[in-house]
Design an enzyme around this catalytic site. Sequence first.
Site, PDB file in Angstrom:
ATOM      1  CE  LYS A  91     -16.249  50.832  35.878  1.00  8.23           C
ATOM      2  NZ  LYS A  91     -16.827  49.988  36.970  1.00  8.23           N
ATOM      3  CE  LYS A 115     -11.150  41.643  32.811  1.00  5.53           C
ATOM      4  NZ  LYS A 115     -12.384  41.119  33.461  1.00  5.53           N
ATOM      5  CE  LYS A 127     -13.934  41.574  39.805  1.00  7.72           C
ATOM      6  NZ  LYS A 127     -14.067  41.554  38.344  1.00  7.72           N
ATOM      7  N   GLY A 166     -20.711  45.351  38.895  1.00 10.24           N
ATOM      8  CA  GLY A 166     -21.102  43.998  39.286  1.00 10.24           C
ATOM      9  C   GLY A 166     -20.070  42.953  38.910  1.00 10.24           C
ATOM     10  CG  ASP A 167     -17.182  39.529  39.111  1.00 12.65           C
ATOM     11  OD1 ASP A 167     -16.515  39.863  38.117  1.00 12.65           O
ATOM     12  OD2 ASP A 167     -17.089  38.383  39.602  1.00 12.65           O
ATOM     13  CB  THR A 211     -19.339  40.416  30.094  1.00 14.72           C
ATOM     14  OG1 THR A 211     -19.394  41.597  30.900  1.00 14.72           O
ATOM     15  CG2 THR A 211     -18.071  39.649  30.410  1.00 14.72           C
ATOM     16  CG  ASN A 242     -24.997  39.805  32.912  1.00 16.71           C
ATOM     17  OD1 ASN A 242     -26.037  40.100  32.343  1.00 16.71           O
ATOM     18  ND2 ASN A 242     -23.901  40.514  32.833  1.00 16.71           N
TER      19      ASN A 242
HETATM   20  N1  GLU Z   1     -16.713  42.338  36.766  1.00 16.09           N
HETATM   21  C1  GLU Z   1     -16.502  42.655  35.378  1.00 16.09           C
HETATM   22  C2  GLU Z   1     -15.110  42.213  34.964  1.00 16.09           C
HETATM   23  O1  GLU Z   1     -14.649  41.185  35.412  1.00 16.09           O
HETATM   24  C3  GLU Z   1     -16.853  44.090  35.014  1.00 16.09           C
HETATM   25  C4  GLU Z   1     -16.223  45.150  35.842  1.00 16.09           C
HETATM   26  C5  GLU Z   1     -16.757  46.559  35.565  1.00 16.09           C
HETATM   27  O2  GLU Z   1     -17.658  46.723  34.746  1.00 16.09           O
HETATM   28  O3  GLU Z   1     -16.242  47.475  36.178  1.00 16.09           O
HETATM   29  O4  GLU Z   1     -14.453  42.810  34.159  1.00 16.09           O
END
Ligand code: GLU
Length: 447
Positions: A91, A115, A127, A166-167, A211, A242
Amino acid sequence: MLDSTLQATYDQVLHRNPGEPEFHQAVREVFESLEVVQSRHPEYQDHSILMRLCEPERQIIFRVPWVDDDGVVQVNRGFRVEYNSALGPYKGGLRFHPSVNLGIVKFLGFEQIFKNSLTGLPIGGGKGGSDFDPHGRSDGEIMRFCQSFMTELHRHMGEYTDVPAGDIGVGAREIGYLFGQYKRLTNRYEAGVLTGKGLDWGGSLVRKEATGYGAAIFADEMLKANGSSFDGRRVAVSGSGNVAIYAIEKVRQLGGIPVTASDSTGYVVDENGVDLALLQQIKEVERGRIVEYAERRGNGARFVANGSVWDVPVDIALPCATQNELNVEDARTLVKNGVLAVSEGANMPCTPEAVAVFREADVRYGPGKAANAGGVATSALEMQQNASRDAWSFEHTEERLTQIMKGIHTTCLETADEFGRPGDYALGANVAGFRKVADAMIAFGVI
Ligand code: GLU
């Protein structure tokens, strides 16, 4: 300095992954915290947990060809690093930005393992992304790029396998094109295979805000643990994407005064508190530049080209832009100006030298893998809603997010205490995140 066994493992990581400085930085930071664990838990060493943890389970690199609006064929590189699935399906987000390379994706994937573990939810770490630059591209170009990206990635995904989100550079629009292509290729309406979806087609309320909200809530918890609060305090937020926008919103709700926002061209200072509606209009709707905020806001707001947003005197700092955006000089300036707490909305925004300055000055420092975990935690809540074919209310989802952030804060503090380093959130986050993953890996045998 690392002890000799950690140093040997770290040397092997350097040798095996040359030219990936951000990845090395992320690994080293975790290793520095794990010294205290090694002596109490020899089983981790016996099972070579660290060496296994540093090696991704799978790394996928692929060509992404697409046709631009002029009919010219463009080629980008796509990545997905499926890092660790001890606690659940891989994830983590997808980042579309010209700076993306394998080392960046590995640093982000490595951070994501800890995390995701800290959230207490059943998600592994991964990722991905591409060196595609969405800036200045038309909607049609974005769509064709996303479709080509998914044409390759879809075979590696699945709600029990790998669940991207997303990121930087990937929001609801991109997730829509990615999901549409996944659905078409697989002929399955598998909502739980991607998170950050639109609200009409399987998305979760609060995911967009999560976030930024989470980073502000984490800061609030750190302040409260020190007998303080956001009340009337000046807050610097970097970024204007965001994460930054919703950190600004939550800071206001908690009684603080967010006075800055930034992008790659510079920053704005607004002594009256950032006007959220205007910032959203410029950044979310028009996809414009931050200078326009100062031009349209008037009322004493000013734009500073280039310069460092951390020069603005504040009580609390929320770096919400990108990795290594806050360096040792910035940290010294913040300390000189009396900063009380730093909560990372971005991934690894403070350099190790900056973190050392905060530690030295006894500034409360919430590392990204704890402070920005609200995004991925709410992604896991989105997966829960998809699995039960349900949609929760905003209030219920926000309450779950708040409880998760408070839980992470408590876990960090208690773990830091347990290892004789009271108040060291970074140590607490690394150790607590690591232990769950390591124990699961031992339970599974050598795989
Ligand atoms: N990109 C976000 C992070 O750095 C969210 C990743 C997600 O929701 O899977 O945690």
